[in-house]
Structure formats: structure tokens, C-alpha cells
Design an enzyme around this catalytic site. Structure first.
Site, PDB file in Angstrom:
ATOM      1  N   HIS A 153      -3.865  -0.945  -4.587  1.00 32.41           N
ATOM      2  CA  HIS A 153      -5.333  -1.165  -4.513  1.00 32.41           C
ATOM      3  C   HIS A 153      -5.931  -0.898  -5.895  1.00 32.41           C
ATOM      4  CE1 HIS A 153      -5.232  -1.189  -0.044  1.00 32.41           C
ATOM      5  NE2 HIS A 153      -4.383  -0.183  -0.164  1.00 32.41           N
ATOM      6  N   SER A 186       0.844  -1.197   0.000  1.00 32.63           N
ATOM      7  CA  SER A 186       0.000   0.000   0.000  1.00 32.63           C
ATOM      8  C   SER A 186       0.882   1.252   0.000  1.00 32.63           C
ATOM      9  CB  SER A 186      -0.974  -0.060   1.185  1.00 32.63           C
ATOM     10  OG  SER A 186      -2.004   0.866   1.038  1.00 32.63           O
ATOM     11  N   GLU A 244      -4.981  -5.495  -4.996  1.00 32.32           N
ATOM     12  CA  GLU A 244      -4.904  -5.940  -3.602  1.00 32.32           C
ATOM     13  C   GLU A 244      -4.535  -7.422  -3.522  1.00 32.32           C
ATOM     14  OE1 GLU A 244      -8.600  -4.856  -1.715  1.00 32.32           O
ATOM     15  OE2 GLU A 244      -8.108  -2.714  -1.791  1.00 32.32           O
TER      16      GLU A 244
END
Lengths: 278, 278
Positions: free
Chosen positions: B164, B122, B191
Site C-alpha cells: 500500500h 498486503s 496498491e
């Protein structure tokens, strides 16, 4: 005129205004084809009100609840007299079930050939090409076998159209098709946005959003080795993003010349081999 | 190891399992860097539990709430001893504010050079490259000026990373960057998916989703003529989709040879010019 759905019908009405212009002005008859929908009267009323607001004086409604009605002289004459035919949303499979291969289909093709403006929005947009996205979805990634193509109305030969494109995030769905059919060009049209094709002449994007074009002609994929539902590996997909305001002309002057990497796609858009409806 | 966020931490833990393997096994020390987050203790506890479940015996926590702590010998020694450094999510700007250009940054670069596995998920993923997506968004279409790039950790030179990717539909955001910086390659990671880069050797995609790669090297755009907020016209963007299971090696045998249209991108991924942290 291929419209990505949800075109404005109450405020600036840019897409509908252009449609009326392409019909030749507010005094030319417009036929609204609602056969994609099960609530044709309501859909017609919505467009009737919008076109009336724009000053259109002569609107007719063409709706069918059975393919048998497709031989109705009353309906056929409405198309014959129209300078523009606007095909509404609903379900593209229903539209094809009602008119595919019928006298109405032939009559619309004849209208197209004589220069009437043929518009389709949402389901009406998907139905415009020969190869129609009939059903299926792919949400996060393209998937083998996710989408079923059906027979469309055939006004453009080599493209497959998806609509509500950016809003419903449909790139994975369009890539699912191109992964399996790299001989077709993928066209994704945003809401309140239209791709305008003048056969042999040029193309333009109007409205609020953009048109995303997917070219898999040079793509290298492993789709043939995969099982249904697998995500394919795709190398060298070409993507073009054309926002509203984009215009390319075959007989190009300085400002609207077709960029060389877009030439083949452009040719596929504006020079469809005309095909008789089957 | 660049992870697209939300990697599984409770069930199959494919991404974390591979990380532990790349560290050399469960007995090698792992440092968990949580400086991207304001709740470092909670984040560390989550990863501590996951790594413990996998059998990892030696975990240390590296967290900073001020760049001043980046000279702490205690923290530096934890990185020095680690065979793997896992940088968690949070905010990539916070991570860079805490460690960018500090002794800790240098120590991580040294660890990378000696072959430790550097992972980021992330925000930790976004920070891995030299050019970091610092802030901004573009939801429906790419927009000029929508995204601000900042200085990242510089472990890969010529790419910009988003995470993501499919879940948050971030293609327009990545295209916004490439439209303005076609010299960079765009990397969008889903993800629970990781792009594994072995410098000079090869690359692999593992986990649940796919990696989307955007190459604007041949792109023709009108971005220079536009105002901030305008949607650019982009012609000939190259897109590659690599699902988990994809592996390409520089020293290629039959199965993992790099397809020619992907060669330049591949070279950019696996052969970063090493750069001293500034």
C-alpha cells in the site's frame, strides 16, 4: 532562509527567533513582504504580533496589489532600510506577478548582496530560487508534464523548492520536476523547518522537521519516450534527508564536514552564481 | 508475485489474471492461504469469486486458527497439489505465527522450488521475504527504532517489503528500516500493483501503480549516534521508481537490459540464496 511553511508563531518560534538573530537582533528593522497573499493586512498582522512577541521593535509592511506599486519609493525605502526581509505565504505566482523584474525585486537582490537576511516561507520559499514550482501536483507518483516551472526571484540558481513537504507528501511532485529537469536539484522542506543558506559559507537545517534533497544528476529515466501523464521509470535518484540540527560548512572542521556524496549538491546550495533579476 | 494490496478483484483484474497465467491457466489448482486473517472464510469467498470470474476451476482454501493445524494432511495436500498459492492480506505476524517453521511453511517452500507461483498480497506480500516488517510506523520522517523486523517466510533473502506504498505514504517507514539495516534493500509496492520475480531470470512490474526501491548500500548516516525516536541524517540513499510495464531480464536483449546502477539490486531480487525455513 527557506522555510517550509507553518513555522511556529506562538510558542517556541524557533524559526522566527533565528531569523531575528540573523537580522542582527531585535532592534534591527524587519520588512514583511506579503505580496504573495491577497489578504496582506491580515498576514502582516500575524507576523507583526509574532515578531513583537520576540521583541522586534521596528517592523514595516511591504504589500502590493499591482505591479505598478513596485516603483513606490515608500515601499522601496522600507526594503532598503531592512536588515531582514520576510516573505510570507500565499501564492508564489502572485508574488512574482507583483514584484518579478520590478524595482522592488532589484532592491531585495541588493539587500541580499549586502548581507540582509532574506527569508521566505511557503509560497515565499518556493519563490526564492530561479526556477520556481509554479503550479501542478502529482499525488501518488511522479507524472510527466504534471508540474509547470516558472521564473522565481533567483536568489539560488540551481535548485527547485517545495514546501509543506512531509506533511503534504510532496515527494512525487518533486520527483516529477527532477525527472524532467535532472539539471536542477530538488529541495523539499517540512513545515516549521528552515533551510538556512549562507552563500559561500555553509548550510544548516533548523526547526522541527527535515529537509529532503533529491539529486537526479546520475538518474536514468525514460521520460523522453513518455506521453503527458505517464509515470516515468527513474533509476538511481539520490536522496538525502537532513533533519533539523544538520549543519555543513565549506570551511569544515571535524563536525560539520560535507560528506563527499553530498558535495556537489552542497556547492549548488551555497555557491549560487548571482544573477541579475530580469 | 509480490502484490501491494487492494488488487482489483472485480473489473480488469490484471494482477489476478497474470497470477492465473503463471499458474499455467484456469484449469490448474490454486490454493488460497488466508491464515493472515481472522476472517478466513470471508476472505476466501472474495478470492473464490474473483478467480471463478476468471474461469479458474479448482480452488482450495488453506486456513489455520492455530499452528497445530499446520500438520494437517488435508491442508498439506492442498498445497502439494497447487500450481499456485495465493496468500491473502490480514496481519503478517498472524501468518507467521500460524505457519512459520511448520510443515505448511516447508510445503510452500517446496512448491516454490518446483516452480509453483507463490503470490502474496498486503500482509501476504510483507511475509514473503526473510526479513519481514512486523510492526511500527513512521509517518512524516524515518525514526530510529520505529519499526520492528521479524522473521518472514524467506522466499527472498535480502529485501524488506512494504505494501500500500504510495497510497499510505510509507516512504518514511521504509527509510526507517533501511537507515538501520542498510544491508537490506527496501521494496515498496503500490496498491493494485505487483512485483514479479522469476528467480534467476528476471523481474517485472505489473498492474496500476509503481514499485519504489530503496538502496542504502552507500548511505552515510548518523543512526548509531541517535536515541530512539530521533530522525536520522541520511546521505546518498539511492531510489529507483519502476512503474507498471517495467521489465528487466538477466539474459538481456536490447529492451530489457538492467541499467548498471540497478544491477546489484536486481541481483538481490532475482537470485535469492534459497534458505530452509527454520
Amino acid at each position: 532562509m527557506i522555510v517550509g511553511g507553518s513555522e511556529d508563531r506562538q510558542h517556541d518560534m524557533r524559526v522566527l527567533t533565528r531569523f531575528v538573530e540573523l537580522c542582527g537582533g531585535v532592534e534591527r528593522p524587519v520588512a514583511v513582504m506579503t505580496a504573495a497573499s491577497e489578504i496582506g493586512d491580515q498576514v502582516f498582522e500575524m507576523y507583526r504580533a509574532a515578531f513583537a512577541e520576540l521583541g522586534v521593535t521596528h517592523m514595516t509592511h511591504v504589500h502590493l496589489d499591482s505591479p505598478k506599486e513596485a516603483a513606490s519609493e515608500k515601499l522601496l525605502s522600507r526594503i532598503r532600510e531592512a536588515k531582514g526581509i520576510f516573505m510570507t505565504g500565499g501564492d508564489q505566482k502572485r508574488l512574482l506577478e507583483m514584484i518579478g523584474g520590478t524595482p522592488i525585486h532589484t532592491e531585495i537582490a541588493t539587500a541580499f548582496a549586502r548581507g540582509a537576511c532574506i527569508a521566505g516561507t511557503s509560497a515565499g520559499a518556493s519563490a526564492m530560487s530561479r526556477f520556481m514550482l509554479a503550479e501542478g501536483k502529482a499525488e501518488l507518483a511522479p507524472e510527466k508534464g504534471a508540474i509547470r516551472l516558472g521564473e522565481g526571484l533567483g536568489f539560488v540558481e540551481r535548485i527547485v523548492i517545495d514546501q509543506h513537504f512531509a506533511q503534504r507528501k510532496r515527494l512525487p511532485r518533486l520527483l516529477s520536476i527532477i525527472a524532467e529537469r535532472p539539471d536542477l536539484y530538488g529541495v523539499g522542506i517540512d513545515e516549521d523547518t528552515a533551510l538556512l543558506i549562507s552563500p559561500g559559507i555553509g548550510m544548516e537545517v533548523i526547526g522541527d522537521g527535515a529537509v529532503t534533497l533529491i539529486d537526479g544528476l546520475n538518474m536514468i529515466s525514460n521520460i523522453d519516450e513518455l506521453d503527458t501523464g505517464d509515470v516515468p521509470r527513474l533509476i538511481d535518484v539520490r536522496l538525502h534527508l537532513l533533519p533539523a540540527g544538520t549543519r555543513f560548512d565549506a570551511a569544515a572542521d571535524e563536525g560539520t564536514r560535507v560528506p563527499p556524496p553530498f558535495q556537489d549538491f552542497f556547492d549548488a546550495l551555497i555557491q549560487p552564481e548571482q544573477r541579475e533579476p530580469s
